[in-house]
Design an enzyme around this catalytic site. Structure first.
Site, PDB file in Angstrom:
ATOM      1  N   ASP A 170     -11.424   1.060  -2.391  1.00  0.00           N
ATOM      2  CA  ASP A 170      -9.977   0.843  -2.338  1.00  0.00           C
ATOM      3  C   ASP A 170      -9.506   1.400  -0.997  1.00  0.00           C
ATOM      4  OD1 ASP A 170      -7.367   0.284  -2.946  1.00  0.00           O
ATOM      5  OD2 ASP A 170      -7.193   1.684  -4.623  1.00  0.00           O
ATOM      6  N   HIS A 225      -1.344 -10.210  -2.697  1.00  0.00           N
ATOM      7  CA  HIS A 225      -2.219  -9.373  -3.520  1.00  0.00           C
ATOM      8  C   HIS A 225      -3.040 -10.214  -4.504  1.00  0.00           C
ATOM      9  CE1 HIS A 225      -3.657  -5.778  -5.428  1.00  0.00           C
ATOM     10  NE2 HIS A 225      -2.812  -4.989  -4.798  1.00  0.00           N
ATOM     11  N   SER A 226      -3.607 -11.338  -4.037  1.00  0.00           N
ATOM     12  CA  SER A 226      -4.421 -12.160  -4.945  1.00  0.00           C
ATOM     13  C   SER A 226      -5.707 -11.439  -5.338  1.00  0.00           C
ATOM     14  CB  SER A 226      -4.759 -13.497  -4.287  1.00  0.00           C
ATOM     15  OG  SER A 226      -3.606 -14.304  -4.261  1.00  0.00           O
ATOM     16  N   TYR A 227      -6.067 -11.591  -6.607  1.00  0.00           N
ATOM     17  CA  TYR A 227      -7.317 -11.035  -7.147  1.00  0.00           C
ATOM     18  C   TYR A 227      -8.298 -12.191  -7.290  1.00  0.00           C
ATOM     19  CZ  TYR A 227      -5.166  -6.629  -8.931  1.00  0.00           C
ATOM     20  OH  TYR A 227      -4.553  -5.408  -9.084  1.00  0.00           O
ATOM     21  N   GLU A 281      -6.547  -7.546   1.118  1.00  0.00           N
ATOM     22  CA  GLU A 281      -5.127  -7.543   1.469  1.00  0.00           C
ATOM     23  C   GLU A 281      -4.974  -7.265   2.961  1.00  0.00           C
ATOM     24  OE1 GLU A 281      -3.400  -4.602  -1.433  1.00  0.00           O
ATOM     25  OE2 GLU A 281      -5.392  -4.835  -2.275  1.00  0.00           O
ATOM     26  N   ASN A 335       0.833  -1.201   0.000  1.00  0.00           N
ATOM     27  CA  ASN A 335       0.000   0.000   0.000  1.00  0.00           C
ATOM     28  C   ASN A 335       0.876   1.262   0.000  1.00  0.00           C
ATOM     29  OD1 ASN A 335      -2.349   1.863   0.516  1.00  0.00           O
ATOM     30  ND2 ASN A 335      -3.353  -0.132   0.581  1.00  0.00           N
ATOM     31  N   HIS A 350       3.317  -0.161  -2.797  1.00  0.00           N
ATOM     32  CA  HIS A 350       3.698  -1.571  -2.879  1.00  0.00           C
ATOM     33  C   HIS A 350       5.211  -1.807  -3.006  1.00  0.00           C
ATOM     34  CE1 HIS A 350      -0.445  -2.465  -2.810  1.00  0.00           C
ATOM     35  NE2 HIS A 350      -0.721  -2.479  -4.093  1.00  0.00           N
TER      36      HIS A 350
HETATM   37  C1  GLA Z   1      -3.905  -1.936  -4.145  1.00  0.00           C
HETATM   38  C2  GLA Z   1      -4.105  -0.470  -4.143  1.00  0.00           C
HETATM   39  C3  GLA Z   1      -4.853  -0.073  -5.354  1.00  0.00           C
HETATM   40  C4  GLA Z   1      -4.140  -0.536  -6.593  1.00  0.00           C
HETATM   41  C5  GLA Z   1      -3.917  -2.002  -6.543  1.00  0.00           C
HETATM   42  C6  GLA Z   1      -3.068  -2.476  -7.692  1.00  0.00           C
HETATM   43  O1  GLA Z   1      -5.050  -2.600  -3.854  1.00  0.00           O
HETATM   44  O2  GLA Z   1      -4.745  -0.001  -2.983  1.00  0.00           O
HETATM   45  O3  GLA Z   1      -5.004   1.311  -5.401  1.00  0.00           O
HETATM   46  O4  GLA Z   1      -2.913   0.102  -6.697  1.00  0.00           O
HETATM   47  O5  GLA Z   1      -3.280  -2.337  -5.342  1.00  0.00           O
HETATM   48  O6  GLA Z   1      -3.536  -2.014  -8.908  1.00  0.00           O
END
Ligand code: GLA
Length: 371
Positions: A270, A199-201, A335, A99, A125
């Site tokens: 976010d 940071h898994s989506y 996260e 972050n 990050h």
């Molecule tokens: C995190 C951040 C977001 C973005 C993503 C990656 O979640 O808080 O703003 O940068 O990573 O795209």
């Protein structure tokens, strides 16, 4: 007599359960001329996780839906070259400071440090070449008879502007009941700041499915960090009466388009949530996601005080695994972390790690089904 027989029986069943895992590794290409590997852990049910030592990245998580059909629930790429070229932090270990750090500046004991402002005007990050872009040393091990992958990386003093040589260990374990456990440990030789996460989506209907707006989310938090226009927290505020209240499981799409300054007029979620009852650093459930069509459920537990809920706002349709497109908001991230910009915010838990101390964090992503 009882004890030895019991012990023997227990040993047999442990040996049997160990045999029910399969662990494999295969080459996953090269980064800067160095080979990287892809490790796959498959449990008895056939559910599996694949992880590469490039960035400690979870590349796939294949779990059953309510009908027992296996599907991959995390976004990713088929080749390491694509991760290097264009990954928006898919599945990786994020560090040294996950972050944001405002304006890329912070002080420890009065001394100022400058880190890259790679997310203008802030640091994001871990900077230009954070932990997500490192090749980690990998070792397959065994934790309580469950196979594990231990990744280590020593970040030299001054790397990306951070003070102290940092020895980092991340251990991934894939259990028989489809839980991915991630344990982080780190020590330093100079005072430094640290915030490690994964940071898994996720898209529980399967990576490459439509948006996650029909996923339901519950977060165990009464408070969150509102942010300024550059996504830096401005403090801590109650979620009550706002679109940020996920104490009751709520469809993500229900309020995301609401006219709300904090949703940045349509950008989306976010934000960091201040998890309840986290003073003792015990593992506790932070969030639960359910997806009605597949019946899949994701339960996130963590020892961390916060969790960033990111609704895939910046996903813009990259082609991922099997050529599938990943459109806007087609995944979410949860996260686990200490709060963003903590190095500069006196009211937040301290992110400082000193020599002689050990940083630890544990997070579990458990997949199940509602039926
Ligand atoms: C995190 C951040 C977001 C973005 C993503 C990656 O979640 O808080 O703003 O940068 O990573 O795209």
């Amino acid at each position: 007599m009882k004890t030895p027989i019991l012990a023997f029986t227990a040993l047999l069943s442990l040996m049997a359960s160990a045999a029910k895992y399969s662990v494999s590794s295969k080459p996953f290409g090269e980064v800067d001329g160095n080979p990287v590997e892809l490790y796959t852990f498959t449990n008895e049910s056939g559910a599996s996780v694949s992880i590469t030592n490039y960035g400690g990245t979870v590349t796939s998580l294949i779990v059953p839906d309510q009908h027992g059909k296996l599907g991959d629930v995390v976004l990713g790429f088929d080749t390491v070259a694509e991760y290097v070229e264009k990954s928006p932090y898919f599945g990786c270990i994020t560090g040294r400071y996950a972050n944001r750090i405002a304006k890329g500046k912070f002080k420890i004991d009065g001394k100022e440090y400058t880190v890259a402002t790679n997310n203008e005007p802030n640091h994001l990050h871990g900077g230009l070449k954070g932990f997500d872009k490192k090749i980690w040393k990998a070792r397959i091990g065994n934790r309580g008879n469950t196979p594990s992958l231990t990744l280590t990386y020593t970040s030299p003093d001054g790397e990306e502007g951070y003070p102290g040589a940092l020895s980092t260990t991340v251990t991934y374990t894939w259990t028989q009941n489809n839980a991915l456990r991630i344990r982080y440990k780190a020590t330093t030789d100079k005072p430094t700041v640290l915030n490690l996460t994964n940071h898994s989506y996720f898209n529980l209907a399967g990576a490459g499915s439509k948006t996650v707006l029909d996923h339901n989310l519950q977060i165990n938090a009464d408070r969150y960090n509102p942010i300024d226009a550059t996504s830096i927290p401005t403090g801590i505020a109650p979620v009550k009466g706002t679109p940020f209240d996920f104490n009751k499981s709520t469809r993500i799409g229900d309020r995301i388009e609401q006219k709300d300054e904090q949703l940045q007029n349509g950008i989306g979620y976010d934000h960091n949530y201040v998890l309840k009852d986290k003073r003792d650093e015990k593992l506790a459930v932070a969030a639960i996601v359910t997806e009605p069509d597949s019946g899949r459920v994701l339960t996130v537990s963590t020892t961390e005080p916060g969790i960033q809920f990111y609704s895939g706002n910046f996903l813009d349709g990259p082609k991922g695994k099997g050529g599938k497109e990943y459109p806007h908001r087609s995944a979410l991230c949860l996260e686990s972390q200490t709060f963003p910009d903590s190095p500069n915010q006196k009211t937040f838990p301290s992110p400082i790690l000193r020599p002689g101390e050990t940083y630890t964090q544990t997070t579990i992503y458990k997949l199940s089904t509602s039926k």
